[in-house]
Design a protein around this motif. Structure first.
Motif, PDB file in Angstrom:
ATOM      1  N   LYS A  46      46.505 -18.785  53.685  1.00 26.58           N
ATOM      2  CA  LYS A  46      45.768 -19.649  54.606  1.00 26.58           C
ATOM      3  C   LYS A  46      46.534 -19.816  55.929  1.00 26.58           C
ATOM      4  O   LYS A  46      47.740 -19.970  55.935  1.00 26.58           O
ATOM      5  N   PRO A  47      45.819 -19.806  57.050  1.00 25.01           N
ATOM      6  CA  PRO A  47      46.475 -19.799  58.362  1.00 25.01           C
ATOM      7  C   PRO A  47      46.741 -21.173  58.966  1.00 25.01           C
ATOM      8  O   PRO A  47      47.128 -21.261  60.129  1.00 25.01           O
ATOM      9  N   PHE A  48      46.577 -22.227  58.213  1.00 23.94           N
ATOM     10  CA  PHE A  48      46.654 -23.570  58.765  1.00 23.94           C
ATOM     11  C   PHE A  48      48.084 -24.109  58.779  1.00 23.94           C
ATOM     12  O   PHE A  48      48.897 -23.752  57.930  1.00 23.94           O
ATOM     13  N   GLU A  49      48.354 -24.978  59.742  1.00 20.92           N
ATOM     14  CA  GLU A  49      49.664 -25.630  59.840  1.00 20.92           C
ATOM     15  C   GLU A  49      49.982 -26.401  58.555  1.00 20.92           C
ATOM     16  O   GLU A  49      51.063 -26.307  58.015  1.00 20.92           O
ATOM     17  N   SER A  50      49.044 -27.210  58.135  1.00 25.66           N
ATOM     18  CA  SER A  50      49.183 -27.907  56.850  1.00 25.66           C
ATOM     19  C   SER A  50      48.048 -27.401  55.979  1.00 25.66           C
ATOM     20  O   SER A  50      46.934 -27.227  56.442  1.00 25.66           O
ATOM     21  N   GLN A  51      48.352 -27.150  54.751  1.00 23.64           N
ATOM     22  CA  GLN A  51      47.320 -26.601  53.886  1.00 23.64           C
ATOM     23  C   GLN A  51      47.561 -26.991  52.441  1.00 23.64           C
ATOM     24  O   GLN A  51      48.635 -27.428  52.080  1.00 23.64           O
TER      25      GLN A  51
END
Length: 179
Positions: A46-51
């Motif tokens: 997943k490419p999110f900062e927080s995930q």
């Protein structure tokens, strides 16, 4: 139209995860499309900062908690769904692999959302188009179905080079300075 049409576009790679390992085909697609400038969103990475975690260990834990703590499973999966649907939303087009023998509840949800958003959708059916789930054949246009993910990659390369014209009114290409 220009060459390198897909440069700086984004694709979400959807397909089975919970009941089968879908990492290999995703890695192959990302490797093939990267030289075209396509960013592939992979739910395994997943490419999110927080995930939220969705790895095999987390899935095993959640499955063990379904009977005793369904609320915890719900809360966790609600977050997974939010992140995954955000990738659908941020994608310019969708690449999907369906194995008719493997249940794919999240994949079906993501296809429906992408279809409602009028995104270009490329669906590879393992075993060939002859194995396409009947429901999906009613939901999506016949031109969205392919016999393999390799066929999809080749078509995208031809679209990118302007060797073939896009065959869908769903494409909405931003000018390159806005991508």
């Amino acid at each position: 139209m220009q060459n390198n049409l897909l440069d700086k576009t984004k694709s979400y790679l959807i397909g089975y995860m919970e009941y089968g390992d879908g990492s290999k085909w995703r890695e192959m697609v990302a490797k093939e499309l990267s030289p075209l400038g396509v960013t592939c969103f992979d739910p395994y990475k997943k490419p999110f900062e927080s995930q939220i975690k969705e790895d095999p260990e987390t899935q095993a834990y959640l499955k063990s908690q379904r009977e005793s703590n369904l609320k915890e499973v719900h809360d966790h999966m609600k977050e997974v769904i939010a992140f995954d649907l955000a990738m659908v939303d941020r994608s310019d087009f969708i690449i999907c692999v369906i194995n008719p023998k493997i249940p794919t509840y999240g994949t079906t949800h993501e296809i429906v959302v992408a279809n409602q958003a009028k995104k270009p959708i490329f669906v590879a059916i393992e075993g060939g188009i002859k194995e396409a789930p009947l429901w999906l054949t009613g939901l999506l246009k016949p031109s969205y179905f392919y016999n393999s993910v390799e066929e999809i990659v080749e078509k995208l390369k031809k679209i990118n080079s302007n060797e073939i014209k896009v065959d869908s009114d769903r494409w909405r290409f931003f000018r390159s300075e806005f991508r």
